[in-house]
Design an enzyme around this catalytic site. Structure first.
Site, PDB file in Angstrom:
ATOM      1  N   SER A 130       0.852  -1.197   0.000  1.00  0.00           N
ATOM      2  CA  SER A 130       0.000   0.000   0.000  1.00  0.00           C
ATOM      3  C   SER A 130       0.888   1.247   0.000  1.00  0.00           C
ATOM      4  CB  SER A 130      -0.883   0.036   1.248  1.00  0.00           C
ATOM      5  OG  SER A 130      -1.580   1.265   1.322  1.00  0.00           O
ATOM      6  N   TYR A 143      -1.565  -0.479  10.579  1.00  0.00           N
ATOM      7  CA  TYR A 143      -1.725  -0.782   9.147  1.00  0.00           C
ATOM      8  C   TYR A 143      -0.503  -0.310   8.355  1.00  0.00           C
ATOM      9  CZ  TYR A 143      -3.636  -0.929   4.437  1.00  0.00           C
ATOM     10  OH  TYR A 143      -3.826  -1.192   3.099  1.00  0.00           O
TER      11      TYR A 143
HETATM   12  P1  NAP Z   1     -11.709  -5.659   0.856  1.00  0.00           P
HETATM   13  O1  NAP Z   1     -12.776  -5.500  -0.163  1.00  0.00           O
HETATM   14  O2  NAP Z   1     -12.062  -5.456   2.297  1.00  0.00           O
HETATM   15  O3  NAP Z   1     -11.043  -7.095   0.662  1.00  0.00           O
HETATM   16  C1  NAP Z   1     -10.149  -7.655   1.585  1.00  0.00           C
HETATM   17  C2  NAP Z   1     -10.096  -9.139   1.329  1.00  0.00           C
HETATM   18  O4  NAP Z   1      -9.162  -9.741   2.263  1.00  0.00           O
HETATM   19  C3  NAP Z   1     -11.447  -9.828   1.579  1.00  0.00           C
HETATM   20  O5  NAP Z   1     -11.599 -10.845   0.634  1.00  0.00           O
HETATM   21  C4  NAP Z   1     -11.272 -10.401   2.975  1.00  0.00           C
HETATM   22  O6  NAP Z   1     -12.100 -11.509   3.247  1.00  0.00           O
HETATM   23  C5  NAP Z   1      -9.816 -10.843   2.854  1.00  0.00           C
HETATM   24  N1  NAP Z   1      -9.261 -11.215   4.145  1.00  0.00           N
HETATM   25  C6  NAP Z   1      -9.073 -10.472   5.264  1.00  0.00           C
HETATM   26  N2  NAP Z   1      -8.551 -11.228   6.248  1.00  0.00           N
HETATM   27  C7  NAP Z   1      -8.394 -12.478   5.734  1.00  0.00           C
HETATM   28  C8  NAP Z   1      -7.913 -13.712   6.231  1.00  0.00           C
HETATM   29  N3  NAP Z   1      -7.467 -13.842   7.484  1.00  0.00           N
HETATM   30  N4  NAP Z   1      -7.892 -14.790   5.399  1.00  0.00           N
HETATM   31  C9  NAP Z   1      -8.339 -14.696   4.131  1.00  0.00           C
HETATM   32  N5  NAP Z   1      -8.830 -13.570   3.610  1.00  0.00           N
HETATM   33  C10 NAP Z   1      -8.858 -12.487   4.394  1.00  0.00           C
HETATM   34  O7  NAP Z   1     -10.514  -4.635   0.588  1.00  0.00           O
HETATM   35  P2  NAP Z   1      -9.487  -4.504  -0.640  1.00  0.00           P
HETATM   36  O8  NAP Z   1      -9.294  -3.064  -0.833  1.00  0.00           O
HETATM   37  O9  NAP Z   1      -9.917  -5.329  -1.776  1.00  0.00           O
HETATM   38  O10 NAP Z   1      -8.164  -5.074   0.031  1.00  0.00           O
HETATM   39  C11 NAP Z   1      -7.313  -5.983  -0.631  1.00  0.00           C
HETATM   40  C12 NAP Z   1      -5.850  -5.625  -0.369  1.00  0.00           C
HETATM   41  O11 NAP Z   1      -5.586  -4.344  -0.928  1.00  0.00           O
HETATM   42  C13 NAP Z   1      -5.497  -5.513   1.123  1.00  0.00           C
HETATM   43  O12 NAP Z   1      -4.240  -6.127   1.358  1.00  0.00           O
HETATM   44  C14 NAP Z   1      -5.421  -4.011   1.351  1.00  0.00           C
HETATM   45  O13 NAP Z   1      -4.559  -3.669   2.414  1.00  0.00           O
HETATM   46  C15 NAP Z   1      -4.885  -3.551   0.010  1.00  0.00           C
HETATM   47  N6  NAP Z   1      -5.093  -2.116  -0.276  1.00  0.00           N
HETATM   48  C16 NAP Z   1      -6.341  -1.625  -0.531  1.00  0.00           C
HETATM   49  C17 NAP Z   1      -6.491  -0.264  -0.800  1.00  0.00           C
HETATM   50  C18 NAP Z   1      -7.832   0.357  -1.135  1.00  0.00           C
HETATM   51  O14 NAP Z   1      -7.929   1.583  -1.271  1.00  0.00           O
HETATM   52  N7  NAP Z   1      -8.896  -0.403  -1.283  1.00  0.00           N
HETATM   53  C19 NAP Z   1      -5.384   0.582  -0.802  1.00  0.00           C
HETATM   54  C20 NAP Z   1      -4.141   0.049  -0.526  1.00  0.00           C
HETATM   55  C21 NAP Z   1      -4.009  -1.310  -0.278  1.00  0.00           C
HETATM   56  P3  NAP Z   1     -13.490 -11.367   4.101  1.00  0.00           P
HETATM   57  O15 NAP Z   1     -14.515 -10.859   3.122  1.00  0.00           O
HETATM   58  O16 NAP Z   1     -13.750 -12.766   4.568  1.00  0.00           O
HETATM   59  O17 NAP Z   1     -13.226 -10.399   5.213  1.00  0.00           O
END
Ligand code: NAP
Length: 274
Positions: A130, A143
């Site tokens: 990130s 985080y």
């Molecule tokens: P999201 O829609 O909340 O998705 C997160 C995913 O991670 C969900 O599928 C969640 O599953 C899964 N997860 C969390 N804990 C887990 C575990 N213990 N085992 C297996 N799966 C798990 O958010 P996202 O934005 O797509 O996030 C994906 C990645 O992108 C993350 O690493 C996040 O830090 C990174 N990121 C996102 C942003 C942004 O702006 N969106 C920016 C920078 C980085 P559940 O549905 O079961 O909770």
């Protein structure tokens, strides 16, 4: 056609990447931790497997299934993660540990378990970091630290896997349109309480939880960038994609620490004496 495995495909970036890689003709192993999400992924035509990235028994089952499949693994995308939002001292050691279990330690666990299959195919590891690992904000200490750790691990792993003909790419998303902020807000609400020294600043904490949804980039655009980078003849070491992914690291590089802290303190209501 490559064999691609992605963690955290129930929603957001993970699901968008699964869709993009499948549409490009790759064989996608889409993993999620909840049974209904796994069923939905299977119904959508993925090789869907249940995996909580912190569950070593589930990881072992997945490894055995991939081994039986006998095609090795070309691309592993370590995507699963969440935002542990709130004052660092309120989250405490437990909050920090939980954050690192999912965002950091699981990358070592999953990559280590699947290393023989990746090695077989001279595969690639893609770690979703990130911009928060570069530009550190208040109320997201756990985080930001976890994503800074993802950056350091990706650099170390890249050098350690190179002798096997393998590559490591770190991806630093900016603001992407997903469930991230909703989940981060939920995390924040668990921590915000009247007894906290930061209770008067709770609106700043809530603002930080929602910061990733400021003019966010569609997850499908982000996923296309990752797909193109993975498929390119010379995949980059670092990919930045999404709103803010270039300007925020540039601010960290160019602005003095004092000015940066002033901007962030104003934004998250810390410009006052308690
Ligand atoms: P999201 O829609 O909340 O998705 C997160 C995913 O991670 C969900 O599928 C969640 O599953 C899964 N997860 C969390 N804990 C887990 C575990 N213990 N085992 C297996 N799966 C798990 O958010 P996202 O934005 O797509 O996030 C994906 C990645 O992108 C993350 O690493 C996040 O830090 C990174 N990121 C996102 C942003 C942004 O702006 N969106 C920016 C920078 C980085 P559940 O549905 O079961 O909770």
């Amino acid at each position: 056609m490559a064999v691609v495995l992605i963690t955290g495909c129930s929603s957001g970036i993970g699901r968008a990447m699964a869709d993009a890689f499948k549409a490009a003709g790759h064989e996608v192993w889409a993993t999620a931790r909840k049974t209904p999400d796994v069923k939905a992924l299977a119904a959508a035509g993925f090789r869907a497997v249940e995996l909580d990235v912190n569950d070593s028994a589930a990881l072992e089952r997945l490894r055995a299934e991939l081994e039986q499949h006998d095609k090795g693994l070309d691309v592993l995308i370590n995507n699963a993660g969440y935002g542990g939002i709130g004052p660092l001292l309120d989250g405490g050691v437990d909050g920090m540990r939980r954050q690192f279990e999912t965002n950091v330690f699981s990358i070592v666990g999953v990559t280590g378990a699947l290393f023989p299959l990746l090695r077989q195919n001279k595969g690639m590891v893609v770690n979703i970091g990130s911009v928060s690992g570069v530009l550190v904000t208040p109320f997201a200490g756990a985080y930001c630290a976890s994503k800074a750790a993802v950056h350091a691990m990706s650099d170390a792993l890249r050098m350690e896997l190179a002798p096997f003909g393998m590559h490591v790419m770190e991806v630093q998303p900016g603001a992407i349109d997903t469930h991230f902020a909703k989940n981060a807000s939920h995390e924040a609400e668990q921590i915000i309480h009247e007894g906290s020294a930061w209770w008067p600043l709770r609106e700043g904490i809530r603002a930080r939880a929602n910061a990733s949804q400021t003019n966010p980039t569609p997850a499908s655009d982000f996923a296309r960038d990752v797909l193109n980078a993975v498929q390119s003849a010379k995949p980059p070491r670092l990919l930045r994609s999404g709103n803010g992914s270039r300007v925020l690291p540039l601010m960290e590089l160019l602005l003095s620490k004092g000015l940066l802290e002033k901007i962030l303190s104003n934004r998250f209501k810390l410009n006052q004496t308690l």
